[in-house]
Motif scaffolding. Structure first.
Motif, mmCIF file in Angstrom:
data_model
loop_
_atom_site.group_PDB
_atom_site.id
_atom_site.type_symbol
_atom_site.label_atom_id
_atom_site.label_comp_id
_atom_site.label_asym_id
_atom_site.label_seq_id
_atom_site.Cartn_x
_atom_site.Cartn_y
_atom_site.Cartn_z
ATOM 1 N N TYR A 1 -5.867 9.109 -8.379
ATOM 2 C CA TYR A 1 -4.565 8.089 -8.568
ATOM 3 C C TYR A 1 -4.051 7.368 -7.165
ATOM 4 N N ARG A 2 -4.247 8.329 -6.204
ATOM 5 C CA ARG A 2 -4.089 7.564 -4.937
ATOM 6 C C ARG A 2 -5.028 6.216 -4.765
ATOM 7 N N SER B 1 -4.766 -1.139 -6.454
ATOM 8 C CA SER B 1 -3.946 -1.870 -7.225
ATOM 9 C C SER B 1 -2.845 -2.650 -6.637
ATOM 10 N N SER C 1 3.880 5.607 -5.619
ATOM 11 C CA SER C 1 4.083 5.508 -6.816
ATOM 12 C C SER C 1 3.049 6.268 -7.851
ATOM 13 N N ASN C 2 1.898 6.340 -7.101
ATOM 14 C CA ASN C 2 0.873 6.859 -7.798
ATOM 15 C C ASN C 2 0.486 8.438 -7.513
ATOM 16 N N ALA C 3 1.059 8.886 -6.239
ATOM 17 C CA ALA C 3 0.542 10.421 -5.753
ATOM 18 C C ALA C 3 1.020 11.277 -6.792
ATOM 19 N N ARG C 4 0.230 12.151 -7.150
ATOM 20 C CA ARG C 4 0.420 13.557 -7.939
ATOM 21 C C ARG C 4 0.852 14.597 -7.303
ATOM 22 N N LYS C 5 0.724 14.467 -5.985
ATOM 23 C CA LYS C 5 1.355 15.614 -4.986
ATOM 24 C C LYS C 5 1.920 14.821 -3.592
ATOM 25 N N ASP D 1 -4.611 13.677 -7.993
ATOM 26 C CA ASP D 1 -3.738 13.213 -6.646
ATOM 27 C C ASP D 1 -4.756 11.962 -6.305
ATOM 28 N N TYR E 1 -6.310 4.598 -6.782
ATOM 29 C CA TYR E 1 -5.661 3.432 -8.118
ATOM 30 C C TYR E 1 -4.719 2.690 -7.218
ATOM 31 N N GLY E 2 -3.819 3.452 -6.764
ATOM 32 C CA GLY E 2 -2.324 3.135 -6.189
ATOM 33 C C GLY E 2 -2.768 2.033 -4.934
ATOM 34 N N LEU E 3 -3.811 2.702 -4.202
ATOM 35 C CA LEU E 3 -4.041 1.600 -3.157
ATOM 36 C C LEU E 3 -4.578 0.394 -3.620
ATOM 37 N N GLY F 1 2.101 1.661 -3.207
ATOM 38 C CA GLY F 1 0.975 2.101 -4.398
ATOM 39 C C GLY F 1 0.662 3.800 -4.134
ATOM 40 N N LEU F 2 0.855 3.945 -2.984
ATOM 41 C CA LEU F 2 0.704 5.437 -2.755
ATOM 42 C C LEU F 2 1.673 6.239 -3.229
ATOM 43 N N ARG G 1 0.794 -1.187 -0.230
ATOM 44 C CA ARG G 1 0.053 -0.054 -0.192
ATOM 45 C C ARG G 1 0.895 1.262 0.195
#
Lengths: 337, 337
Positions: B258-259, B265, A265-269, B255, B261-263, A262-263, A259
């Motif tokens: 995508y967070r 996935s 690598s996907n966060a945008r900020k 953000d 989505y990150g979680l 995942g956070l 998790r």
């Protein structure tokens, strides 16, 4: 070759880095707390003149010539102290080499604080290097020294060997199993200091702690190092046991570290603080072989370049807090690849 | 061809699905609240006998022959009511086709509740289909009907047309901008019901709401549909405006989605509740073209197969709650691919 702080070394699953710092003062000048401007200038000049003879690729830099972001990037790497970065002493200076594994602070709390760094648990080799440098420098200057006490320093806590050795340890396992305070107490009772490097007390952000000696009088350099090594090995053992306990609940551990992955690598900020906490879990995940998407080198880069000043060094331009949070997320994605 | 609930249709960025339900009772038997076992059996037999003549690929199933997981999977798809799934009436039955776009509940609150479903906003076509089926069935049975009131039903709220039309809408934008309660109030004042389908009141898990008529007396079927269509279009407009507002702060929106989505996935275990909330944000992300890694079809699959019973149908075996949380995370990764 990359800098030491981007490499992995001995016991790197728990020990992030080792450092030895030696405090020295020149006999002919008063201590910084009481000296005049002219004293500071002459000390700075003396060290600058000696620099080429010392070797190691060391270069002398005036602190006032270094921009704020670069100074803060050195603080983030623990290469200079925060107080020194903010020093108003116009004769404050640095002796530093390209690899950044040697750094002298000039006109800090003492006239000279020479420091050597290495990744992982590397205190023996660091001590050899520190003594070698110290002896070289002694060919050119005369230290303030007392037959009775040893090397004299600004603050009495450093009198004697003038040596402070420390290791940075990553203790997510002890933190998660709730045993961290017990371990901190044991280390402190053993005559060592252990403290969180971010935040106070036992709640260290990123689960990173620094173990260092608090005695430099009536003990040799070698004894100091052996003592720290011994307690560090105990801490490593305890941390690894804690990780084994966590590992029994595989799915919970995997879930937690993935998790975090995942956070990040996907966060945008993303803030620096959030990064510290997520990267602590992610390093645990790579150290235990759970996270396959990252290797040690990437984790080290993520740890370094997500810090505010090093992020700005990485992108090559100054950024405000809001811009940093966005750029940090981009840089993370670049590093992960 | 995949089932309607895995497809996208008209206004699918906001309207998940449409449903029309018609309540009918057979003239010669008392209502279920008062009838005898034998009445229930005879109703069931009558409908079973008529089934082949109705067409549409409809098959008659006795509810007691359906296993619990399958029943709950139908509840999760909103194809049967939770009360009906738990019904102890041994003559409760289902008429259902392969596509699952037509489903009769037999011996529920009324003798017959015929339902038709479609993805997206599709009330006109659904009404045509419902009327067609209703007229076909009327060739074989005699409904309880009053010249004065219309079709007679167990509960007076359904008397008249016996029609309940509803749409499921996804309102994350209104929820995030804090305007959801205002919109709920407007819809309710317009003589419609709107309610969260998970949880009570305005705090709907997954931001999914159901809009339905609450009047079936003194209004025609067509008028009912037009009224719901009109209010639904208003809600769609409001939701899209809210999304536009959110879209102005692009980075925050990106953000957030995508967070999520990150979680989803990366998790190694995940509850159904957490899925509902993350998938709400993820659907918003795909509907706005932000999340490139997923298409509508995958989002629909994720929504369906992360629900407890449909997850078990997907993997083909019964799982307890702990096993489901782990398997759910695996299935999510399979669907994302």
């Amino acid at each position: 070759m990359s800098n030491w702080y981007l490499q992995n070394g001995k016991e790197s699953d728990v020990v992030l880095s080792s450092r030895i710092r030696i405090a020295r003062n020149l006999k002919k000048y008063p201590f910084p707390s009481v000296y005049r401007k002219e004293d500071a200038k002459m000390i700075s000049d003396e060290i600058e003149n000696v620099t080429p003879s010392l070797g190691y690729g060391l270069k002398f830099l005036k602190l006032k010539d270094i921009d704020d972001v670069t100074k803060m990037s050195l603080v983030e790497k623990h290469i200079i102290s925060p107080d020194f970065a903010l020093s108003k002493n116009e004769y404050a200076g640095l002796l530093i080499n390209e690899e950044e594994n040697i750094c002298f602070m000039i006109n800090e709390e003492d006239h000279i604080r020479m420091q050597v760094f290495a990744t992982g648990l590397e205190l023996d080799n660091l001590l050899k290097l520190a003594i070698e440098i110290d002896e070289k420098l002694e060919n050119f200057v005369v230290y303030a020294y007392s037959e009775k006490y040893g090397f004299l320093t600004s603050c009495p806590t450093n009198v004697g060997t003038g040596l402070r050795a420390s290791v940075m340890v990553h203790l997510p396992g002890l933190s998660m199993t709730g045993n961290i305070q017990k371990v901190l107490d044991v280390v402190n009772n053993f005559g060592m200091n252990i403290r969180g490097i971010y935040g106070e007390g036992s709640k260290s952000q990123g689960d990173i702690y620094q173990i260092s000696n608090n005695q430099s009088l009536g003990i040799t350099e070698e004894e100091t190092i052996q003592k720290i090594k011994k307690i560090t090995e105990k801490v490593i053992e305890q941390e690894r046991m804690a990780r084994k306990v966590l590992g029994k609940n595989t799915i919970d551990l995997e879930d937690m570290v993935y998790r975090a992955y995942g956070l990040i690598s996907n966060a945008r900020k993303i803030s620096s603080n959030e990064c510290r906490n997520l990267l602590s879990q992610i390093k645990l995940g790579t150290d235990l072989g759970i996270i396959k998407e990252l290797d040690d080198s990437k984790v080290n880069k993520l740890n370094l370049y997500t810090m505010p000043a090093n992020l700005q060094k990485y992108v090559g331009k100054p950024l405000n807090g809001y811009e940093r949070d966005i750029k940090r997320a981009e840089v993370i994605k670049q590093i992960i690849g």
